[in-house]
Design a protein around this motif. Structure first.
Motif, PDB file in Angstrom:
ATOM      1  N   ALA A   1      76.705  47.890  56.907  1.00 39.46           N
ATOM      2  CA  ALA A   1      77.960  48.055  57.647  1.00 39.46           C
ATOM      3  C   ALA A   1      77.699  48.407  59.111  1.00 39.46           C
ATOM      4  N   ARG A   2      76.795  49.326  59.369  1.00 43.59           N
ATOM      5  CA  ARG A   2      76.448  49.721  60.737  1.00 43.59           C
ATOM      6  C   ARG A   2      74.931  49.921  60.824  1.00 43.59           C
ATOM      7  N   PRO A   3      74.199  48.838  61.000  1.00 44.89           N
ATOM      8  CA  PRO A   3      72.745  48.989  61.069  1.00 44.89           C
ATOM      9  C   PRO A   3      72.338  49.774  62.317  1.00 44.89           C
ATOM     10  N   GLN A   4      71.340  50.611  62.153  1.00 41.89           N
ATOM     11  CA  GLN A   4      70.835  51.399  63.272  1.00 41.89           C
ATOM     12  C   GLN A   4      69.623  50.684  63.859  1.00 41.89           C
ATOM     13  N   VAL A   5      69.691  50.368  65.134  1.00 41.55           N
ATOM     14  CA  VAL A   5      68.624  49.626  65.798  1.00 41.55           C
ATOM     15  C   VAL A   5      68.249  50.337  67.087  1.00 41.55           C
ATOM     16  N   ASP A   6      66.975  50.643  67.222  1.00 42.22           N
ATOM     17  CA  ASP A   6      66.454  51.096  68.512  1.00 42.22           C
ATOM     18  C   ASP A   6      66.073  49.821  69.253  1.00 42.22           C
ATOM     19  N   ARG A   7      66.977  49.345  70.082  1.00 39.57           N
ATOM     20  CA  ARG A   7      66.805  48.036  70.719  1.00 39.57           C
ATOM     21  C   ARG A   7      65.549  47.961  71.566  1.00 39.57           C
ATOM     22  N   ALA A   8      65.259  49.020  72.301  1.00 42.82           N
ATOM     23  CA  ALA A   8      64.078  49.003  73.168  1.00 42.82           C
ATOM     24  C   ALA A   8      62.802  48.887  72.341  1.00 42.82           C
ATOM     25  N   GLU A   9      62.722  49.648  71.263  1.00 47.84           N
ATOM     26  CA  GLU A   9      61.534  49.599  70.403  1.00 47.84           C
ATOM     27  C   GLU A   9      61.411  48.246  69.707  1.00 47.84           C
ATOM     28  N   LEU A  10      62.522  47.735  69.200  1.00 48.50           N
ATOM     29  CA  LEU A  10      62.505  46.437  68.541  1.00 48.50           C
ATOM     30  C   LEU A  10      62.114  45.345  69.528  1.00 48.50           C
ATOM     31  N   ALA A  11      62.655  45.408  70.731  1.00 50.68           N
ATOM     32  CA  ALA A  11      62.322  44.421  71.756  1.00 50.68           C
ATOM     33  C   ALA A  11      60.834  44.486  72.108  1.00 50.68           C
ATOM     34  N   ARG A  12      60.265  45.687  72.192  1.00 52.06           N
ATOM     35  CA  ARG A  12      58.824  45.829  72.463  1.00 52.06           C
ATOM     36  C   ARG A  12      58.007  45.200  71.343  1.00 52.06           C
ATOM     37  N   ASP A  13      58.385  45.491  70.093  1.00 56.33           N
ATOM     38  CA  ASP A  13      57.662  44.919  68.952  1.00 56.33           C
ATOM     39  C   ASP A  13      57.758  43.397  68.937  1.00 56.33           C
ATOM     40  N   LEU A  14      58.952  42.876  69.203  1.00 55.49           N
ATOM     41  CA  LEU A  14      59.137  41.423  69.197  1.00 55.49           C
ATOM     42  C   LEU A  14      58.401  40.758  70.353  1.00 55.49           C
ATOM     43  N   ASP A  15      58.406  41.395  71.515  1.00 56.75           N
ATOM     44  CA  ASP A  15      57.671  40.853  72.650  1.00 56.75           C
ATOM     45  C   ASP A  15      56.175  40.820  72.343  1.00 56.75           C
ATOM     46  N   ALA A  16      55.659  41.896  71.748  1.00 50.80           N
ATOM     47  CA  ALA A  16      54.246  41.929  71.358  1.00 50.80           C
ATOM     48  C   ALA A  16      53.945  40.841  70.329  1.00 50.80           C
ATOM     49  N   LEU A  17      54.868  40.615  69.400  1.00 51.94           N
ATOM     50  CA  LEU A  17      54.690  39.564  68.404  1.00 51.94           C
ATOM     51  C   LEU A  17      54.646  38.194  69.075  1.00 51.94           C
ATOM     52  N   LEU A  18      55.556  37.951  70.003  1.00 52.08           N
ATOM     53  CA  LEU A  18      55.591  36.665  70.695  1.00 52.08           C
ATOM     54  C   LEU A  18      54.316  36.427  71.505  1.00 52.08           C
ATOM     55  N   VAL A  19      53.818  37.470  72.138  1.00 51.61           N
ATOM     56  CA  VAL A  19      52.556  37.342  72.890  1.00 51.61           C
ATOM     57  C   VAL A  19      51.422  37.001  71.929  1.00 51.61           C
ATOM     58  N   ARG A  20      51.378  37.702  70.803  1.00 47.68           N
ATOM     59  CA  ARG A  20      50.321  37.443  69.803  1.00 47.68           C
ATOM     60  C   ARG A  20      50.407  36.024  69.253  1.00 47.68           C
ATOM     61  N   LEU A  21      51.627  35.572  68.961  1.00 49.54           N
ATOM     62  CA  LEU A  21      51.804  34.214  68.451  1.00 49.54           C
ATOM     63  C   LEU A  21      51.417  33.170  69.484  1.00 49.54           C
ATOM     64  N   GLU A  22      51.730  33.455  70.733  1.00 47.54           N
ATOM     65  CA  GLU A  22      51.384  32.516  71.817  1.00 47.54           C
ATOM     66  C   GLU A  22      49.866  32.355  71.912  1.00 47.54           C
TER      67      GLU A  22
END
Length: 130
Positions: A106-127
């Motif tokens: 109903a109301r997911p809790q997201v630390d957007r900055a932390e999630l964005a850092r993790d996703l950016d690191a993932l994208l760099v690794r995949l690249e």
């Protein structure tokens, strides 16, 4: 003879640079979209943020890395796959778990900055895999 070799080397270098740039384009675009999503003045709610970020990563995996098996993965299988791609468990535990079924709460809790850092690191690794 030397001029022909220099010209051939230049042509080869330009073609190699273009191939590399084309191969890395999906990752550049995804990282730019992720930054745009984080910096949006009218930021979406946490669920929409997680959905958009999740779709972005799936697109990169399916179209950028040609991994069609990622399309069918959901919840814990998807999170385990992301952990495997990342090389450490930052999606199956912690803030990254919101990319599983937790984003449908109903109301997911997201630390957007932390999630964005993790996703950016993932994208760099995949690249780097390309």
């Amino acid at each position: 003879m030397v001029a022909a070799m220099v010209l051939a080397t230049i042509v080869w270098g330009v073609l190699a640079w273009r191939r590399r740039r084309r191969r890395h384009a999906p990752f550049r675009v995804a990282r730019a979209q992720l930054r745009k999503l984080v910096d949006q003045p009218t930021s979406p709610d946490d669920a929409a943020f997680a959905d958009t970020a999740n779709a972005l990563v799936k697109r990169v995996l399916i179209h950028g890395l040609h991994r069609p098996e990622a399309a069918a993965l959901t919840d814990t299988q998807w999170l385990a796959y992301l952990d495997e791609c990342m090389g450490r468990p930052c999606f199956s535990i912690g803030n990254g778990a919101v990319l599983g079924n937790a984003r449908f709460a109903a109301r997911p809790q997201v630390d957007r900055a932390e999630l964005a850092r993790d996703l950016d690191a993932l994208l760099v690794r995949l690249e780097r895999l390309t």
